[in-house]
Design a protein around this motif. Structure first.
Motif, PDB file in Angstrom:
ATOM      1  N   GLU A  16       0.227  15.021  -7.263  1.00  0.00           N
ATOM      2  CA  GLU A  16      -0.884  15.162  -8.211  1.00  0.00           C
ATOM      3  C   GLU A  16      -2.194  14.694  -7.577  1.00  0.00           C
ATOM      4  O   GLU A  16      -3.234  15.365  -7.673  1.00  0.00           O
ATOM      5  N   VAL A  17      -2.132  13.549  -6.915  1.00  0.00           N
ATOM      6  CA  VAL A  17      -3.331  13.030  -6.260  1.00  0.00           C
ATOM      7  C   VAL A  17      -3.788  13.991  -5.158  1.00  0.00           C
ATOM      8  O   VAL A  17      -4.973  14.332  -5.048  1.00  0.00           O
ATOM      9  N   LEU A  18      -2.828  14.466  -4.378  1.00  0.00           N
ATOM     10  CA  LEU A  18      -3.191  15.293  -3.228  1.00  0.00           C
ATOM     11  C   LEU A  18      -3.741  16.649  -3.656  1.00  0.00           C
ATOM     12  O   LEU A  18      -4.702  17.148  -3.062  1.00  0.00           O
ATOM     13  N   CYS A  19      -3.174  17.250  -4.688  1.00  0.00           N
ATOM     14  CA  CYS A  19      -3.721  18.530  -5.160  1.00  0.00           C
ATOM     15  C   CYS A  19      -5.165  18.346  -5.635  1.00  0.00           C
ATOM     16  O   CYS A  19      -6.021  19.208  -5.408  1.00  0.00           O
ATOM     17  N   LEU A  20      -5.403  17.236  -6.290  1.00  0.00           N
ATOM     18  CA  LEU A  20      -6.769  16.961  -6.746  1.00  0.00           C
ATOM     19  C   LEU A  20      -7.726  16.819  -5.552  1.00  0.00           C
ATOM     20  O   LEU A  20      -8.819  17.399  -5.528  1.00  0.00           O
ATOM     21  N   LEU A  21      -7.298  16.089  -4.541  1.00  0.00           N
ATOM     22  CA  LEU A  21      -8.145  15.913  -3.355  1.00  0.00           C
ATOM     23  C   LEU A  21      -8.343  17.233  -2.616  1.00  0.00           C
ATOM     24  O   LEU A  21      -9.429  17.519  -2.095  1.00  0.00           O
ATOM     25  N   LEU A  22      -7.297  18.047  -2.583  1.00  0.00           N
ATOM     26  CA  LEU A  22      -7.396  19.315  -1.855  1.00  0.00           C
ATOM     27  C   LEU A  22      -8.330  20.287  -2.565  1.00  0.00           C
ATOM     28  O   LEU A  22      -9.106  20.995  -1.921  1.00  0.00           O
ATOM     29  N   THR A  23      -8.285  20.304  -3.883  1.00  0.00           N
ATOM     30  CA  THR A  23      -9.201  21.200  -4.587  1.00  0.00           C
ATOM     31  C   THR A  23     -10.638  20.708  -4.414  1.00  0.00           C
ATOM     32  O   THR A  23     -11.576  21.495  -4.315  1.00  0.00           O
ATOM     33  N   ARG A  24     -10.797  19.400  -4.321  1.00  0.00           N
ATOM     34  CA  ARG A  24     -12.153  18.881  -4.075  1.00  0.00           C
ATOM     35  C   ARG A  24     -12.649  19.317  -2.695  1.00  0.00           C
ATOM     36  O   ARG A  24     -13.789  19.714  -2.522  1.00  0.00           O
ATOM     37  N   ARG A  25     -11.762  19.252  -1.710  1.00  0.00           N
ATOM     38  CA  ARG A  25     -12.163  19.648  -0.357  1.00  0.00           C
ATOM     39  C   ARG A  25     -12.432  21.133  -0.239  1.00  0.00           C
ATOM     40  O   ARG A  25     -13.348  21.560   0.459  1.00  0.00           O
TER      41      ARG A  25
ATOM     42  N   ASP B 200       0.854  -1.186   0.000  1.00  0.00           N
ATOM     43  CA  ASP B 200       0.000   0.000   0.000  1.00  0.00           C
ATOM     44  C   ASP B 200       0.895   1.244   0.000  1.00  0.00           C
ATOM     45  O   ASP B 200       1.907   1.288   0.695  1.00  0.00           O
ATOM     46  N   HIS B 201       0.533   2.224  -0.795  1.00  0.00           N
ATOM     47  CA  HIS B 201       1.377   3.414  -0.928  1.00  0.00           C
ATOM     48  C   HIS B 201       0.517   4.667  -0.821  1.00  0.00           C
ATOM     49  O   HIS B 201       0.139   5.276  -1.827  1.00  0.00           O
ATOM     50  N   PRO B 202       0.192   5.056   0.401  1.00  0.00           N
ATOM     51  CA  PRO B 202      -0.647   6.253   0.558  1.00  0.00           C
ATOM     52  C   PRO B 202       0.087   7.494   0.070  1.00  0.00           C
ATOM     53  O   PRO B 202       1.267   7.666   0.385  1.00  0.00           O
ATOM     54  N   PRO B 203      -0.573   8.361  -0.673  1.00  0.00           N
ATOM     55  CA  PRO B 203       0.083   9.586  -1.139  1.00  0.00           C
ATOM     56  C   PRO B 203       0.649  10.424   0.011  1.00  0.00           C
ATOM     57  O   PRO B 203       1.698  11.014  -0.120  1.00  0.00           O
ATOM     58  N   MET B 204      -0.082  10.436   1.131  1.00  0.00           N
ATOM     59  CA  MET B 204       0.469  11.079   2.325  1.00  0.00           C
ATOM     60  C   MET B 204       0.545  10.020   3.413  1.00  0.00           C
ATOM     61  O   MET B 204      -0.450   9.345   3.694  1.00  0.00           O
ATOM     62  N   ALA B 205       1.731   9.893   3.985  1.00  0.00           N
ATOM     63  CA  ALA B 205       1.942   8.822   4.956  1.00  0.00           C
ATOM     64  C   ALA B 205       0.960   8.959   6.122  1.00  0.00           C
ATOM     65  O   ALA B 205       0.688  10.068   6.591  1.00  0.00           O
ATOM     66  N   VAL B 206       0.442   7.829   6.569  1.00  0.00           N
ATOM     67  CA  VAL B 206      -0.538   7.849   7.651  1.00  0.00           C
ATOM     68  C   VAL B 206       0.093   7.342   8.940  1.00  0.00           C
ATOM     69  O   VAL B 206       0.038   8.002   9.976  1.00  0.00           O
ATOM     70  N   SER B 207       0.693   6.163   8.898  1.00  0.00           N
ATOM     71  CA  SER B 207       1.182   5.582  10.141  1.00  0.00           C
ATOM     72  C   SER B 207       2.683   5.309  10.125  1.00  0.00           C
ATOM     73  O   SER B 207       3.288   5.116  11.167  1.00  0.00           O
ATOM     74  N   GLU B 208       3.270   5.275   8.936  1.00  0.00           N
ATOM     75  CA  GLU B 208       4.691   4.948   8.882  1.00  0.00           C
ATOM     76  C   GLU B 208       5.310   5.681   7.700  1.00  0.00           C
ATOM     77  O   GLU B 208       4.680   5.797   6.643  1.00  0.00           O
ATOM     78  N   VAL B 209       6.526   6.170   7.879  1.00  0.00           N
ATOM     79  CA  VAL B 209       7.265   6.747   6.750  1.00  0.00           C
ATOM     80  C   VAL B 209       8.391   5.796   6.383  1.00  0.00           C
ATOM     81  O   VAL B 209       8.969   5.134   7.250  1.00  0.00           O
ATOM     82  N   ARG B 210       8.698   5.742   5.078  1.00  0.00           N
ATOM     83  CA  ARG B 210       9.686   4.764   4.626  1.00  0.00           C
ATOM     84  C   ARG B 210      10.793   5.387   3.764  1.00  0.00           C
ATOM     85  O   ARG B 210      11.599   4.679   3.198  1.00  0.00           O
TER      86      ARG B 210
END
Lengths: 775, 160, 284
Positions: A253-262, A91-101
């Motif tokens: 790219e994913v996060l900007c899209l989600l942020l504009t939606r929010r 799993d590769h979340p665009p923004m880390a949730v529980s662990e950074v790698r």
């Protein structure tokens, strides 16, 4: 004179030269907000607390989020190339949730009215990390007691393919050479840093982004975020270089899209260079064990290749497949009885790797071309002579190689002879012998690289066999406007290559219209509605052919109309110079007149629709195989270890050429990047997984002062697989030059007993190699 | 906030700026002159090079307040009457640009180089451009373009 | 990247500059900004206020003062390398300055700014040290002179006190019979030197009478290669000079970093010193 083959100056230039550009960062719709990302300073850690509240009240701050805030909607960044049945795709979340790698992974963000204020507010976010061990080295990562990057372990996949009886080839072989080569990690460093702007009207979304792949990105954004595909439009405006680094579906790219939606407002991100060095996917990153068996006369019997490929922390769009693009290329231009290729993808706590100019093929070419020089040294023979003994002779094409590819055409003899003449090969060898005899502290080294590559990615049915998730076709559309001007729409997405010029040349010939009457539209999914974009030296050999075929369809439609207008049978018409003429008469209709007739549609024959336009989708049957011979002379100062390139000759065979100026430019740039890998560039991580080369002060890109002029020339053996006869040129220079330079460095040092210098061949490494050999 | 006066491509602006505002951001974000791009944050790449009082400067490493009272010429202000500067034309003729991102800075650096050395050798050109990185061209055609631009500018001087 | 907030003043006089500097201990002097701006952008420095002294006329230009050249602290690298006074009176300074960074940076960056930055990897500290330059610092309390040997205190740390501004550097003229060379060894044209060697030698009848050698990036501060300097006294070109230059790394403490390890730097110091001495001495 035909347009194809002419050194047309580029249509793209005037805007770029006068600053009237459309870089993503230039775009600023009203109300634009700026997002800045807080990035992990740790290579590997559990996130135990993120508090963004400190940022929320600050001047200009509109919102601040951490990974947990976005967890429900952000999905997982896609990997489109599950290379084996049992590959592990974490799993590769665009923004880390529980662990950074990896260092640089986004953990929180601030959206503000101004980029300065966004940067300030990042400092008010608090994050607590519980450190976990970094995993940096590839061999170490595979040790049973290694800390794990992911719960499932550090192996993403392992695979092996064999052709012929490899054991038999090695059994009793008079010569067996085994070497380990390191492909250092590289930072692609396109001059334009990434930038993304996403906006919404409440219903649909537009994403402008510095990407090579607007079409692929649109599909992937839909699949990742769940926003319906038809509600997403992706636009690649001017894009300032890519080299594979913008062949990606990125977190930003994913996060900007989600942020504009929010937030309901345009959201823009633009990357700083130091951020980019950390977070634009890296290239290369392999340990190569190469083993070659040969007869006493130097004929290759067999080749065994075993790769450890550094995936980094996650599998991004093509990460696992990149090293496998080299699987069919280690055998290169040589005939042999048996071949085995194995590769293990290894997770580490570093930035993921992915495509970088050549993607898998430079690595393979390096491995084989380096060991061919070792074979020559073993035989005390000239390296070109040893290659001659093994390469496919021109009369043997088409030739099916040991790895199963069928090379359609080539002439290695011709390219090599031409390169040797331009280089002054014999004279330089004589000078080398003289310097060796004199014990000159500055030694001359001559490096050879007789490469081929597979280009034109890729035939869709072969991609299926390779387990790639999409096809490799390309689309072109051509519409003649009422006034006789032409719009070409292409699914390729240029970022410096000159498609507008080259596609104009193709269309000008095919339609018989003036070069200046053609415009080329690209890079917007709402307009160029089908496409597989630009990478893998595919644009001309697939996209250019699609444009050609669309032109041919337009011409055939025009022929029907002309027959109707001129009252003859279609077969009685000759097409030349942009006009149909009734054979044996002077009755004629120009294609522009026909375009107008098709526009008015007052008098169309049955079955002919209004407007003179058409489209085509082209999917090749086979790859194309550019090849060439690159020769490099270096002077190595044995006292300091400094290498200076004295001369460089490249003779490439890229098949038929549409624009020699553009081809030459591609070769120049490729050579420079390959030299960068050979001598200057390396993404260095320390034992804790910190990137030490996070700025351009530390990651050394060659400037004009660090490179010589390159002598380039061509041979022209047309590709037989496509109607243009073209083979592709985007990656050739970069594939060929790295081994040519390193072979030259090693050649200079051979009298001292040195048989390898790790890349980049820094002065210190050269000096240590000499010291090691002396002691 | 400090108030500054700066002339950009022939137009004089009076602006109130934060002291930390970089000259390149003044140009791009306040004055809308987006022809000058930003390529790095350590003054290595040179993409943002402009003429500051007649000499090349990396506008990402100059504060807007430091440019108070100065004259800035960007790539957008080079040509006259809609025609390109000879160096811009030379870049076009020699195919000295591909993606074009380094080009504004490269052209400015090239023009600056000729200010001191109107007929530079290949070595002088390469050294004169050492502060400007290009990732596309391998520099061969840039060097050719600078040579051509030098010839054309020399010719223009001689005939004027 | 974006700098954090700070205040800015551009005083009209040195006296006003001293007052501004005294107002707050996190105040920094801004010269050309070519070292400082990248640090600010990477947020590696957080000054509260910048005092811009670049335009103060007292700090401008290079002047012939008889037995020495006075280089005003705010003289840009570009002005220094082209100054007839510098080229005539202290050619080594002109030679080395021409290798600093790149043309655009040299237009903005200043002689005094880069010396006050006290980066041991800088080109100029080693040069001024080799030439026994004297730093002139002024504060509200008056002026003092600091010999180069005492100016570079530690890594990025000079002998300048809070409230002091470097107004310029006196570079003694060496007179006839001296030859100069700056040997800079770096991986790319714009990279910092792995090692730099600044050399001035006086040679008569084939033998070196006197040598001054400054080393860049061989310790947390620039260094003089004193052992080599003494060994070079009376050495004849050839094996004697070579042997003497073998002492060039004595007493150094070179850093280990991305670009080189200490043993390699020591080796380079010896090789490059030899080359620089030979070139400075006019050897063929």
């Amino acid at each position: 004179m035909t347009e194809v083959g002419r050194a047309r100056r580029r249509k793209e230039d005037a805007r770029l030269l006068t600053g009237r550009t459309q870089w993503t960062d230039n775009l600023r719709p009203p109300g634009t907000l700026h997002v800045a990302f807080l990035r992990s300073p740790m290579a590997h850690a559990r996130i135990t607390r993120v508090d963004v509240s400190g940022a929320r009240g600050m001047t200009g701050v509109v919102a601040a989020f951490c990974g947990q805030d976005l967890a429900a909607e952000q999905g997982s960044l896609p990997c489109a190339w599950p290379v084996t049945e049992d590959i592990v795709i974490p799993d590769h979340p665009p923004m880390a949730v529980s662990e950074v790698r990896y260092v640089g992974e986004a953990v929180a963000c601030v959206v503000a009215t101004d980029r300065y204020l966004a940067a300030d507010a990042l400092e008010a976010i608090e994050v607590d990390y519980e450190p976990l061990p970094a995993v940096v080295g590839l061999e170490e990562a595979l040790a049973p007691d290694s800390p794990k990057v992911h719960e499932s372990g550090n192996q993403a996949y392992t695979m092996k393919v064999t052709s012929g009886d490899v054991d038999a080839a090695f059994r009793d072989a008079p010569i067996v050479i085994e070497r380990t080569y390191h492909q250092q990690r590289l930072i692609p460093a396109a001059m334009e840093p990434r930038a993304v702007l996403a906006s919404t009207d409440g219903d649909s979304y537009t994403v402008w982004t510095a990407t090579q792949i607007p079409h692929v990105l649109r599909v992937m954004l839909a699949l990742t975020t769940g926003i319906p595909e038809h509600k997403i439009r992706v636009i690649a405006p001017d894009v300032g270089g890519g080299f594979g680094s913008k062949l990606q579906v990125t977190a930003e790219e994913v996060l900007c899209l989600l942020l504009t939606r929010r937030l309901g407002r345009p959201v823009k991100w633009n990357e700083s260079r130091s951020e980019g060095n950390l977070t634009v996917h890296h290239g290369r990153g392999q340990v190569q064990r190469v083993k070659l068996a040969a007869d006493a006369d130097g004929r290759i019997r067999g080749l065994r290749v075993e790769l450890l490929a550094d995936m980094g922390a996650y599998l991004m769009l093509l990460t696992p497949g990149v090293p496998l693009l080299g699987a069919s290329m280690f055998n290169a231009i040589y005939k042999m009885d048996a071949y085995e290729f194995g590769c293990t993808g290894v997770f580490t706590t570093k930035m993921p790797t992915d495509a970088y100019r050549g993607a898998g093929r430079p690595e393979a070419t390096f491995g084989i071309e380096r060991i061919m020089d070792e074979l020559a040294a073993e035989l005390k023979a000239d390296p070109l002579e040893v290659r001659r003994r093994n390469w496919i002779r021109h009369e043997e094409f088409p030739y099916t190689t040991i790895s199963g590819l069928t090379y359609d055409s080539g002439n290695y003899e011709a390219a090599t002879d031409k390169a040797m003449a331009l280089f002054g090969y014999d004279k330089l060898r004589a000078e080398q012998a003289d310097r060796r005899d004199r014990g000159d502290p500055v030694q001359l080294g001559i490096g050879v690289s007789t490469y081929t590559e597979m280009c034109g990615l890729a035939p869709s049915r072969l991609l299926k066999e390779a387990r790639y998730a999409a096809g490799g076709w390309e689309h072109g559309a051509v519409r003649m406007l009422p006034t006789g001007k032409v719009e070409v729409i292409t699914g390729t997405s240029p970022h410096g290559q000159g498609h507008v010029t080259a596609w104009s040349q193709i269309a000008a010939d095919a339609l018989g219209v003036p070069f200046d009457d053609i415009t080329v539209i690209h890079g917007d999914t709402a307009i160029a509605h089908k496409g597989m974009d630009t990478y893998g030296s595919r644009s001309l050999v697939i996209g250019g052919v699609a444009v050609l075929q669309a032109c041919e369809k337009v011409r055939e439609k025009a022929r029907k109309l002309a027959a109707h207008v001129l009252e003859c049978a279609p077969d009685d018409l000759e097409f030349a110079g942009g006009a149909f003429t009734v054979r044996g008469t002077d009755a004629r209709a120009t294609i522009q007149e026909l375009a107008f007739a098709a526009f008015t549609a007052h008098d169309l024959p049955d079955g002919v629709e209004a407007r003179l336009d058409s489209e085509a989708t082209y999917d090749p049957d086979n790859y194309s195989f550019p090849h060439g011979t690159h020769l490099c002379a270096v002077e190595v100062d044995t006292e300091t270890g400094l290498t200076r390139i004295r001369s460089y000759v490249a003779v490439d065979d890229v098949g038929k050429v549409v624009n020699p100026l553009i081809v030459e430019g591609q070769v120049h740039g490729g050579i420079a990047q390959g030299i960068g890998q050979a001598l200057f560039e390396e993404a260095v991580y320390d034992a804790d997984g910190n990137l030490l080369t996070s700025t351009l002060a530390d990651y050394l890109l060659p400037s004009a002062a660090d490179l010589p002029d390159f002598v380039t020339d061509r041979t022209e053996t047309p590709a037989t697989g496509n109607p243009l006869g073209a083979k592709g040129v985007g990656e050739a220079g970069c594939i060929a030059s790295t081994p040519a330079v390193v072979n030259a460095v090693v050649d200079a040092l051979r009298p001292y007993g040195v048989h390898d210098v790790a890349m980049p061949c820094t002065p210190e490494r050269v000096w240590r190699a000499l010291e090691g050999a002396r002691s | 906030m400090p108030r500054i006066t700066v002339t950009v491509d022939g137009i004089t602006y009076e602006e109130e700026v934060e002291p930390r505002l970089l000259l390149v951001h003044l140009l791009r974000e306040r004055l809308g002159r987006t022809g000058t791009p930003v390529g790095c944050d350590t003054s290595n790449c040179g993409a943002c090079t402009v003429m500051l009082d007649g000499k090349s400067a990396k506008s990402c490493s100059v504060l807007a307040v430091q440019a108070d009272g100065c004259e800035v010429v960007t790539i957008e202000g080079l040509g006259a009457n809609g025609s390109m500067h000879p160096m811009q034309r030379a870049f076009h003729e020699e195919h000295a640009l591909q993606c074009g991102y380094c080009t504004p800075g490269m052209v400015m650096a090239a023009i600056d180089l000729l200010r001191e050395t109107p007929e530079p050798s290949e070595e002088a050109i390469r050294e004169g451009l050492e502060g400007n990185l290009c990732r596309c061209t391998g520099y061969c055609n840039i060097v050719r373009a600078v040579r051509r631009g030098a010839q054309e500018m020399g010719r223009a001087v001689r005939t004027s | 990247m974006i700098p954090a907030q700070f205040d800015y003043v551009r005083p009209d006089s040195l006296d006003q500059a001293f007052r501004e500097l005294a107002s707050d201990e996190d105040t920094k002097v801004l010269a050309g900004g070519q070292s400082l701006l990248p640090l600010l952008r990477l947020r590696l420095a957080y000054p509260s206020k910048l005092v811009d002294v670049a335009r103060l006329p007292e700090l401008a230009g290079a002047h012939d003062r008889g037995d020495h050249v006075f280089v005003g602290a705010m003289t840009t690298h570009d002005e220094v390398m082209r100054s007839p006074v510098v080229r005539e009176g202290c050619p080594l300074v002109a030679l080395a300055t021409a290798t600093v960074a790149d043309p655009a940076v040299r237009h903005r960056g200043t002689f005094g700014g880069s010396l006050a930055h006290a980066d041991p990897a800088g080109d100029l500290p080693a040069v001024v040290l080799a030439l026994d330059g004297v730093f002139v610092a002024r504060s509200a309390g008056g002026e003092r002179e600091i010999p180069a040997a005492r100016f570079f205190v530690d890594y990025l740390e000079s002998a300048l006190l809070p409230g002091e501004i470097l107004t310029g550097v006196k570079i003694p003229k060496l007179g006839d019979g001296w030859g100069f060379h700056y040997e800079k060894f770096h991986r790319t044209a714009q990279a910092w030197p792995i090692v730099g060697v600044a050399v001035a030698v006086r040679r008569t009848n084939g033998a070196i009478q006197e040598a001054r050698i400054g080393l860049a990036n061989m310790a947390p501060t620039p260094l003089r290669a004193r052992a080599a300097e003494s060994a070079l006294q009376g050495a004849e070109l050839g094996d004697q000079v070579r042997q003497a230059c073998g002492e060039a790394a004595e007493g150094t403490a070179p850093p280990a970093d991305l670009h080189a390890q200490p043993d390699y730097r020591r080796h380079l110091a010896r090789v490059l010193t030899h080359r620089a001495v030979r070139t400075a001495a006019g050897a063929p």
